[in-house]
Scaffold this active site. Structure first.
Site, mmCIF file in Angstrom:
data_model
loop_
_atom_site.group_PDB
_atom_site.id
_atom_site.type_symbol
_atom_site.label_atom_id
_atom_site.label_comp_id
_atom_site.label_asym_id
_atom_site.label_seq_id
_atom_site.Cartn_x
_atom_site.Cartn_y
_atom_site.Cartn_z
ATOM 1 N N LYS A 44 0.817 -1.354 0.008
ATOM 2 C CA LYS A 44 -0.128 0.010 -0.151
ATOM 3 C C LYS A 44 0.944 1.399 0.087
ATOM 4 C CE LYS A 44 -2.674 -0.784 3.784
ATOM 5 N NZ LYS A 44 -3.752 -0.522 4.433
ATOM 6 N N LYS A 46 2.882 2.142 2.129
ATOM 7 C CA LYS A 46 2.604 2.741 3.599
ATOM 8 C C LYS A 46 3.864 2.188 4.416
ATOM 9 C CE LYS A 46 -1.760 4.236 4.757
ATOM 10 N NZ LYS A 46 -3.073 4.074 5.792
HETATM 11 N N1 C2G Z 1 -10.449 6.823 9.212
HETATM 12 C C1 C2G Z 1 -11.425 7.692 9.074
HETATM 13 N N2 C2G Z 1 -11.015 9.045 9.637
HETATM 14 C C2 C2G Z 1 -9.925 9.336 9.528
HETATM 15 C C3 C2G Z 1 -8.680 8.528 9.199
HETATM 16 C C4 C2G Z 1 -9.136 7.291 9.005
HETATM 17 O O1 C2G Z 1 -12.719 7.422 9.443
HETATM 18 N N3 C2G Z 1 -9.532 10.855 10.015
HETATM 19 C C5 C2G Z 1 -10.994 5.294 8.840
HETATM 20 C C6 C2G Z 1 -10.303 4.897 7.025
HETATM 21 O O2 C2G Z 1 -11.363 5.409 6.327
HETATM 22 C C7 C2G Z 1 -10.395 3.520 7.381
HETATM 23 C C8 C2G Z 1 -10.000 3.328 8.783
HETATM 24 O O3 C2G Z 1 -10.129 4.430 9.543
HETATM 25 O O4 C2G Z 1 -11.694 3.038 7.290
HETATM 26 C C9 C2G Z 1 -8.454 3.068 9.010
HETATM 27 O O5 C2G Z 1 -7.732 3.523 8.364
HETATM 28 P P1 C2G Z 1 -6.278 3.332 7.840
HETATM 29 O O6 C2G Z 1 -5.554 2.625 8.765
HETATM 30 O O7 C2G Z 1 -5.654 4.627 7.111
HETATM 31 O O8 C2G Z 1 -6.663 2.441 6.657
HETATM 32 P P2 C2G Z 1 -6.137 2.382 5.070
HETATM 33 O O9 C2G Z 1 -4.594 2.551 5.011
HETATM 34 O O10 C2G Z 1 -7.004 3.226 4.388
HETATM 35 O O11 C2G Z 1 -6.436 0.748 4.772
HETATM 36 O O12 C2G Z 1 -8.082 -2.859 2.335
HETATM 37 C C10 C2G Z 1 -8.347 -1.718 3.079
HETATM 38 C C11 C2G Z 1 -7.151 -1.019 3.486
HETATM 39 O O13 C2G Z 1 -6.356 -1.883 4.449
HETATM 40 C C12 C2G Z 1 -7.438 0.062 4.249
#
Ligand code: C2G
Length: 132
Positions: A44, A46
């Site tokens: 990803k 990341k």
């Molecule tokens: N999130 C949120 N508000 C934020 C930050 C994050 O609602 N200010 C939500 C994201 O939309 C996600 C969850 O928190 O649903 C986890 O965020 P991340 O750890 O950034 O996940 P991500 O890298 O988007 O991974 O297969 C799907 C991926 O693994 C999602």
């Protein structure tokens, strides 16, 4: 028992994550989090501050989370939904539409993101504080 599934990296845990997890749990009785492994984070593009083990430890301490499973690749969601008898799949709406293929297997819900916070923002703000 109505089972809910969501995925993420959940690094440097913040209130946006908690808001998502709390609302996701409210959609059922049991919340499973597919936590991105360190290897999948590289896919990803990341790099998490905390290791998978430590991010898992932190998530398992949250009252809304019932189970944490590893997210190793993009292609495991359908089998995860089937193998865990999931009723509802939930993601923040930055992913809106991206997982609609799961509608053949369970409900799909995209929740509004919490505005003003992200792991990236935390890192950037700390860098600014440190470097002026
Ligand atoms: N999130 C949120 N508000 C934020 C930050 C994050 O609602 N200010 C939500 C994201 O939309 C996600 C969850 O928190 O649903 C986890 O965020 P991340 O750890 O950034 O996940 P991500 O890298 O988007 O991974 O297969 C799907 C991926 O693994 C999602």
């Amino acid at each position: 028992m109505r089972k809910v599934l969501t995925y993420g990296t959940f690094d440097l845990l913040h209130y946006g994550h908690i808001n998502l997890l709390r609302r996701a749990k409210k959609l059922g009785d049991y919340l499973i989090v597919g936590l991105s492994t360190d290897e999948f984070n590289a896919v990803k593009h990341k790099e998490a501050y905390h290791s998978y083990e430590n991010r898992k430890l932190i998530l398992e301490a949250i009252r809304y989370v019932d189970e944490v499973i590893p997210e190793k690749d993009w292609n495991q969601k359908i089998s995860d939904v089937q193998n865990n008898d999931v009723d509802v799949f939930v993601m923040g709406d930055d992913w809106k539409g991206k997982f609609d293929f799961l509608k053949d297997y369970c409900e799909v819900v995209y929740l509004p993101r919490t505005v003003g916070i992200s792991t990236t923002k935390i890192k950037q703000d700390l860098f600014t504080i440190k470097n002026g």
